[in-house]
Design a protein around this motif. Structure first.
Motif, PDB file in Angstrom:
ATOM      1  N   GLY A 146      13.815  18.813  11.616  1.00 21.34           N
ATOM      2  CA  GLY A 146      13.747  19.949  10.707  1.00 21.34           C
ATOM      3  C   GLY A 146      15.131  20.309  10.216  1.00 21.34           C
ATOM      4  N   GLY A 147      15.188  20.840   9.019  1.00 25.40           N
ATOM      5  CA  GLY A 147      16.459  21.292   8.462  1.00 25.40           C
ATOM      6  C   GLY A 147      16.211  22.305   7.364  1.00 25.40           C
ATOM      7  N   TRP A 148      17.277  22.902   6.895  1.00 21.30           N
ATOM      8  CA  TRP A 148      17.155  23.869   5.807  1.00 21.30           C
ATOM      9  C   TRP A 148      18.281  23.641   4.810  1.00 21.30           C
ATOM     10  CZ3 TRP A 148      21.456  27.013   5.457  1.00 21.30           C
ATOM     11  CH2 TRP A 148      22.252  27.124   6.607  1.00 21.30           C
ATOM     12  N   GLY A 149      18.031  24.055   3.578  1.00 26.77           N
ATOM     13  CA  GLY A 149      19.025  23.842   2.536  1.00 26.77           C
ATOM     14  C   GLY A 149      18.577  24.466   1.240  1.00 26.77           C
ATOM     15  N   GLN A 150      19.221  24.058   0.155  1.00 26.06           N
ATOM     16  CA  GLN A 150      18.944  24.696  -1.124  1.00 26.06           C
ATOM     17  C   GLN A 150      18.785  23.660  -2.221  1.00 26.06           C
ATOM     18  OE1 GLN A 150      23.046  26.516  -1.181  1.00 26.06           O
ATOM     19  NE2 GLN A 150      22.816  26.186  -3.392  1.00 26.06           N
ATOM     20  N   PHE A 151      18.069  24.064  -3.262  1.00 24.43           N
ATOM     21  CA  PHE A 151      18.023  23.278  -4.480  1.00 24.43           C
ATOM     22  C   PHE A 151      19.275  23.588  -5.291  1.00 24.43           C
ATOM     23  CE2 PHE A 151      13.584  23.138  -3.318  1.00 24.43           C
ATOM     24  CZ  PHE A 151      13.192  21.879  -3.725  1.00 24.43           C
ATOM     25  N   GLU A 152      19.856  22.545  -5.871  1.00 19.94           N
ATOM     26  CA  GLU A 152      21.072  22.718  -6.649  1.00 19.94           C
ATOM     27  C   GLU A 152      21.108  21.661  -7.736  1.00 19.94           C
ATOM     28  OE1 GLU A 152      24.134  22.222  -3.738  1.00 19.94           O
ATOM     29  OE2 GLU A 152      23.699  20.095  -3.434  1.00 19.94           O
ATOM     30  N   THR A 153      21.861  21.927  -8.781  1.00 26.20           N
ATOM     31  CA  THR A 153      22.036  20.959  -9.861  1.00 26.20           C
ATOM     32  C   THR A 153      23.500  20.563  -9.922  1.00 26.20           C
ATOM     33  OG1 THR A 153      20.214  21.907 -11.129  1.00 26.20           O
ATOM     34  CG2 THR A 153      21.771  20.522 -12.328  1.00 26.20           C
ATOM     35  N   GLN A 154      23.739  19.269  -9.804  1.00 27.72           N
ATOM     36  CA  GLN A 154      25.089  18.727  -9.877  1.00 27.72           C
ATOM     37  C   GLN A 154      25.072  17.513 -10.788  1.00 27.72           C
ATOM     38  OE1 GLN A 154      26.134  17.941  -5.804  1.00 27.72           O
ATOM     39  NE2 GLN A 154      26.798  20.039  -5.412  1.00 27.72           N
ATOM     40  N   GLY A 155      25.978  17.499 -11.764  1.00 29.40           N
ATOM     41  CA  GLY A 155      26.018  16.375 -12.690  1.00 29.40           C
ATOM     42  C   GLY A 155      24.735  16.197 -13.467  1.00 29.40           C
ATOM     43  N   GLY A 156      24.010  17.280 -13.672  1.00 35.36           N
ATOM     44  CA  GLY A 156      22.765  17.217 -14.416  1.00 35.36           C
ATOM     45  C   GLY A 156      21.560  16.781 -13.606  1.00 35.36           C
ATOM     46  N   VAL A 157      21.755  16.566 -12.292  1.00 34.98           N
ATOM     47  CA  VAL A 157      20.648  16.136 -11.424  1.00 34.98           C
ATOM     48  C   VAL A 157      20.328  17.258 -10.445  1.00 34.98           C
ATOM     49  CG1 VAL A 157      19.893  14.467  -9.699  1.00 34.98           C
ATOM     50  CG2 VAL A 157      21.307  13.710 -11.624  1.00 34.98           C
ATOM     51  N   ARG A 158      19.048  17.633 -10.399  1.00 32.25           N
ATOM     52  CA  ARG A 158      18.616  18.692  -9.479  1.00 32.25           C
ATOM     53  C   ARG A 158      18.110  18.057  -8.191  1.00 32.25           C
ATOM     54  NH1 ARG A 158      14.670  22.982  -8.409  1.00 32.25           N
ATOM     55  NH2 ARG A 158      15.798  24.969  -8.535  1.00 32.25           N
ATOM     56  N   ARG A 159      18.543  18.587  -7.063  1.00 31.01           N
ATOM     57  CA  ARG A 159      18.138  18.028  -5.768  1.00 31.01           C
ATOM     58  C   ARG A 159      18.077  19.136  -4.725  1.00 31.01           C
ATOM     59  NH1 ARG A 159      23.425  16.395  -6.408  1.00 31.01           N
ATOM     60  NH2 ARG A 159      22.796  14.305  -7.040  1.00 31.01           N
ATOM     61  N   TRP A 160      17.332  18.857  -3.639  1.00 37.08           N
ATOM     62  CA  TRP A 160      17.389  19.679  -2.433  1.00 37.08           C
ATOM     63  C   TRP A 160      18.202  18.909  -1.414  1.00 37.08           C
ATOM     64  CZ3 TRP A 160      15.915  18.830   2.640  1.00 37.08           C
ATOM     65  CH2 TRP A 160      15.921  19.959   3.485  1.00 37.08           C
ATOM     66  N   ARG A 161      19.123  19.611  -0.764  1.00 37.60           N
ATOM     67  CA  ARG A 161      20.011  18.991   0.218  1.00 37.60           C
ATOM     68  C   ARG A 161      19.958  19.797   1.503  1.00 37.60           C
ATOM     69  NH1 ARG A 161      25.305  19.623   2.211  1.00 37.60           N
ATOM     70  NH2 ARG A 161      26.552  17.723   2.388  1.00 37.60           N
TER      71      ARG A 161
END
Length: 324
Positions: A159-174
């Motif tokens: 299990g883990g936790w993190g946030q959605f973010e946009t970097q370089g035009g790419v949106r991801r959850w990390r």
């Protein structure tokens, strides 16, 4: 056995955690969280569908001079991902593998991912054979999602936790840095490492989505946990309907009540016993995984009732877990 707690006490994780989202990313303002909530949900729900999957694994950099990295391994298959729960702030996705053998479709219940919005705690891998609850820092909850991954028998994996973010035009959850038990591909070889320390990413693509993992493979050395080798894993899910999708949906229709009760039983055990402690087994994940899957297959094929399968399954789960 080298405990993760001892490893932390040794101070070897100082650098690793110094770049984790908990410290690299500031708290999210409530207004910003509200503005992106629906997009977050859409990105998670977009992982449901029918896919051709490519698993690409590469041990790259060795941290132990005595270790020889494994050759790159690429495999693949067909996988159905279905939404089995969506309450708004919690989304549950179930993966099902479809394997063709001798002209017949065989369904393998695969991993499950639970997403929870602004969680207070997450069930995490804490040491060999043990998963415990870990508090999410209060100031880091707003706007963030946890992802808990469960094994084929719905026992926990990581299990883990993190946030959605946009970097370089790419949106991801990390994710933050997470501990994980060995995957079957490694566990069956009995390697010098015995767990992973990982960052987990999910990103949507025009054709589906990718699951990208950065794994430090850790093992005992001189009485402490130490990094052995780095591994990069890229699992690519490409939308594809050219296989027996119906077989997966039929299996799930027949067994969903059984697996819902199994999920509830794991939750009950975790709440009553302070987490989940169960013996790990290289071939199947846990010592009871094989039997729980067999019971599910028996239900799917009409060889036993859901009630009878659950009666045996619950006894196995209680007998093979202990209080933490």
């Amino acid at each position: 056995m080298i405990s993760i707690r001892s490893f932390l006490g040794a101070g070897l994780l100082t650098l690793a955690f110094a770049v984790s989202p908990a410290l690299a990313h500031p708290p999210i303002a409530a207004e910003q969280a509200a503005a992106t909530f629906e997009q977050d949900r859409a990105d998670i729900l977009a992982m449901a569908g029918n896919y051709k999957v490519r698993f690409d694994m590469q041990e790259s950099t060795r941290w132990d001079s005595a270790y020889t990295p494994l050759d790159r391994k690429i495999s693949g298959g067909h996988e159905v991902v279905r939404v089995v729960e969506d309450t708004g702030r919690k989304i549950v996705l179930q993966h099902l593998l479809v394997v063709e053998m001798e002209g017949q479709s065989h369904i393998i219940k695969h991993w499950r991912q639970d997403w929870e919005y602004e969680p207070a705690r997450v069930l995490v891998y804490s040491d060999r054979n043990a998963w415990t609850f870990e508090e999410v820092p209060e100031r880091m909850r707003t706007g963030r999602w946890s992802q808990t991954v469960w094994q084929v028998d719905d026992s926990p994996r990581y299990g883990g936790w993190g946030q959605f973010e946009t970097q370089g035009g790419v949106r991801r959850w990390r994710s933050n840095w997470t501990w994980r038990p060995l995957a079957r591909r490694d566990a069956v070889r009995k390697p010098v490492y015995d767990r992973y320390l990982s960052i987990n990413r999910h990103q949507n693509t025009p054709d589906g989505w990718i699951h990208w993992q950065d794994n430090s493979k850790m093992g005992p050395k001189n009485g402490k946990l130490a990094p052995i080798v780095q591994e990069y894993v890229l699992n690519s899910y490409t939308r594809f309907d050219g296989y027996d999708v119906k077989a997966a949906d039929d299996y799930w229709a027949a067994t969903k009540d059984y697996w819902a009760a199994i999920r509830a039983e794991w939750d009950r055990i975790a709440a009553a016993k302070g987490g989940i402690a169960i013996q790990e087994e290289a071939e199947t994940g846990t010592v009871i995984s094989g039997r729980l899957l067999e019971l599910g297959d028996d239900v799917a094929k009409g060889r036993t009732s859901t009630a009878a399968a659950l009666s045996e399954a619950k006894k196995l789960m209680d007998a093979n877990t202990r209080k933490l």
